[in-house]
Design an enzyme around this catalytic site. Structure first.
Site, PDB file in Angstrom:
ATOM      1  N   HIS A 118      -7.751  -5.082  -0.782  1.00 17.77           N
ATOM      2  CA  HIS A 118      -6.450  -4.760  -0.382  1.00 17.77           C
ATOM      3  C   HIS A 118      -6.354  -5.144   1.197  1.00 17.77           C
ATOM      4  O   HIS A 118      -6.972  -5.204   1.937  1.00 17.77           O
ATOM      5  CB  HIS A 118      -6.530  -3.135  -0.178  1.00 17.77           C
ATOM      6  N   SER A 153       0.903  -1.338  -0.041  1.00 20.11           N
ATOM      7  CA  SER A 153       0.191   0.227   0.152  1.00 20.11           C
ATOM      8  C   SER A 153       0.826   1.193  -0.395  1.00 20.11           C
ATOM      9  O   SER A 153       1.455   1.185  -1.056  1.00 20.11           O
ATOM     10  CB  SER A 153      -0.508   0.076   1.509  1.00 20.11           C
ATOM     11  N   GLU A 184      -8.888  -4.688  -5.116  1.00 24.07           N
ATOM     12  CA  GLU A 184      -8.569  -4.270  -3.700  1.00 24.07           C
ATOM     13  C   GLU A 184      -9.667  -3.147  -3.306  1.00 24.07           C
ATOM     14  O   GLU A 184      -9.425  -2.298  -2.127  1.00 24.07           O
ATOM     15  CB  GLU A 184      -7.553  -2.983  -4.569  1.00 24.07           C
TER      16      GLU A 184
END
Length: 518
Positions: free
Chosen positions: A435, A214, A337
């Protein structure tokens, strides 16, 4: 690994944490770094050294300066208990328990530019080294998060290093009079510490893999494009980051003005240096949602965070120009995600066509064409699925593909791509391949209780053990050899490994989407 006898620590210099820590210190291994000796913990097959400084505490005006060397210490520093973390607000995500990802929040203390080191208890020399940069929207996260226990890496013959870096206003607010991207500069300083010290823990300083997830992956991509970091690492793994995720100077200036107005001060480093950490944290939490779209650029974070790297040239563009030519790269994203930002807060199932259009408007200069492309490539998809797919690529997919293509165009090093597609059954099966779902598999922690349950990241039941073993082993194989076990990514085939209960290599799996983003 360089070890020493276990003399009693000097009580004036050791960091005492009570009787339990004293017992651990008396039995723990001692390693000498360039700044001084540290005593860690023996935990089964792992030696753990916690809270070792790699840079001086960022105090006062130093919070907005480049990282500085830490003063040496005398005696043996206790490295058996976690230390303070970067100032940050507590983070929650609706119905999903993300505490293993974010940790417990801010643990107050100035000396937080530190690393944790995990090494095999059996010792060894010349072991591969992996250095992890955590995510958290450039505003949260730390080495204290449960997901970043490096024991499985150490068990499998890797020296694993995790690091804290400056976050939020101190780390990433672009301030006149201060260097930009101070959090990124911290990562580079940590890599220098690794180069200087990791051999004492059994690691090979010339076989270092930088990896992040991330915001940590986007930061690692920025490090790839930083000339001062050249030679500090040999390989990189970017999980769900973006090579197009940096703000322009115009976008960053909007955030700086908003922060200054909220504090009632001038937008200059001298004024911010007088504000205490707690007030900076509180102000940072009020900056989310600023519209950063300009005449020439969209907001690469879709308003989810007011902080990112601030660069004149995106990392993918810098890599295309030849930076990172000698670094092997593994880059990838998760299939869904965007689900993380919709499902836990209850905005997924009720998504409408208007929500799809609004997401496209915020993401792309030709939103109508974008929506048309995604509808054509996903026949029968619901508005919720389309909205999530657009967010997936706007935040991570398009920028990851751009970085992979830029890197693959240079023949001096190898490029590999993956897509993590295993669907978490959390939140009634809606979370999916969202995610952060890949992280427990990478760290070999998919069976941990805090990650399993109806509101936990991996959902009820147990995820496939063989999948966890294989993902973890693949990351280690890449760190050791530069080859994860499938065909390299090039600008013709764009070979990508789709990771699920079955692993399938697919050529250019997002061809239509890639073309519209290009």
């Amino acid at each position: 690994m360089t070890r020493h006898p276990d003399p009693d620590p000097d009580p004036t210099t050791a960091h005492d944490a009570g009787p339990a820590a004293t017992t651990a210190r008396s039995a723990g291994p001692v390693v000498t770094t360039a700044q001084g000796a540290v005593r860690g913990l023996r935990r089964g097959e792992t030696l753990a050294f916690l809270n070792i400084p790699y840079a001086a505490p960022p105090r006062g005006a130093g919070r907005f300066a480049p990282p500085q060397p830490h003063e040496p210490w005398q005696g043996i520093r206790d490295a058996t208990v976690p230390g303070p973390t970067a100032p940050q607000a507590e983070r929650r995500l609706g119905a999903l328990d993300m505490s293993p990802y974010f940790g417990a929040g801010w643990s107050v203390g100035e000396d937080y530019l530190t690393v944790n080191v995990f090494a095999p208890a059996t010792g060894g020399d010349g072991l591969p080294v992996m250095v992890f940069v955590h995510g958290g929207g450039f505003a949260a996260g730390s080495t204290r998060a449960g997901l970043y226990d490096g024991s499985a890496f150490a068990r499998d013959g890797v020296v694993l290093v995790t690091l804290n870096y400056r976050l939020g206003i101190a780390g990433f607010l672009d301030l006149p009079g201060a260097p930009a991207n101070r959090g990124l500069l911290d990562v580079v300083a940590a890599l220098r510490w690794v180069r200087e010290n990791v051999s004492a823990f059994g690691g090979d300083p010339h076989n270092v893999t930088l990896f992040g997830q991330s915001a940590g992956a986007t930061t690692a991509g920025g490090v790839l494009a930083t000339p001062e970091a050249a030679g500090l690492f040999r390989r990189a793994i970017l999980q769900s980051g973006s090579g197009l995720g940096a703000f322009t100077g115009e976008q960053a200036a909007r955030v700086t003005r908003a922060a200054a107005e909220a504090l009632g001060i001038e937008p200059h480093v001298d004024a911010f240096a007088a504000v205490p950490d707690a007030q900076l944290v509180e102000t940072a939490s009020r900056l989310a949602g600023i519209d950063l779209r300009t005449a020439t650029h969209h907001d690469p974070l879709l308003g989810l965070s007011p902080f990112s790297l601030v660069l004149d040239t995106q990392p993918a563009e810098a890599v295309a120009a030849g930076l990172a030519a000698g670094v092997d790269l593994l880059v990838g994203t998760n299939s869904e995600e965007g689900n993380l930002y919709l499902v836990p807060v209850g905005t997924y199932a009720g998504s409408s066509a208007a929500d799809v259009d609004a997401t496209a408007e915020r993401s792309h200069p030709d939103p109508a064409r974008l929506v048309e492309t995604y509808r054509a490539s996903r026949p029968g998809a619901s508005s919720a699925q389309l909205r999530s797919a657009l967010m997936t690529d706007a935040l991570f997919g398009a920028g990851s593909r751009a970085l992979a293509g830029a890197h693959a165009a240079n023949p001096e090093s190898a490029t590999y791509a993956y897509e993590f597609a295993w669907r978490s059954p959390a939140l009634d099966g809606e979370l999916g391949a969202a995610h952060a779902v890949e992280l427990p598999f990478v760290f070999g922690l998919a069976d941990q209780p805090g990650l399993n349950g109806p509101g936990a990241l991996l959902g009820p039941g147990r995820p496939p053990a063989d999948l966890a073993d294989r993902v973890h082993a693949t990351w280690i194989r890449f760190a050791r050899t530069g080859d994860p076990g499938w065909e390299p990514y090039d600008t013709d085939r764009r070979a990508t490994m789709r990771i699920d209960t079955e692993w399938t290599q697919i050529d250019d799996p997002r061809a239509r989407e890639r073309e519209v983003w290009d």
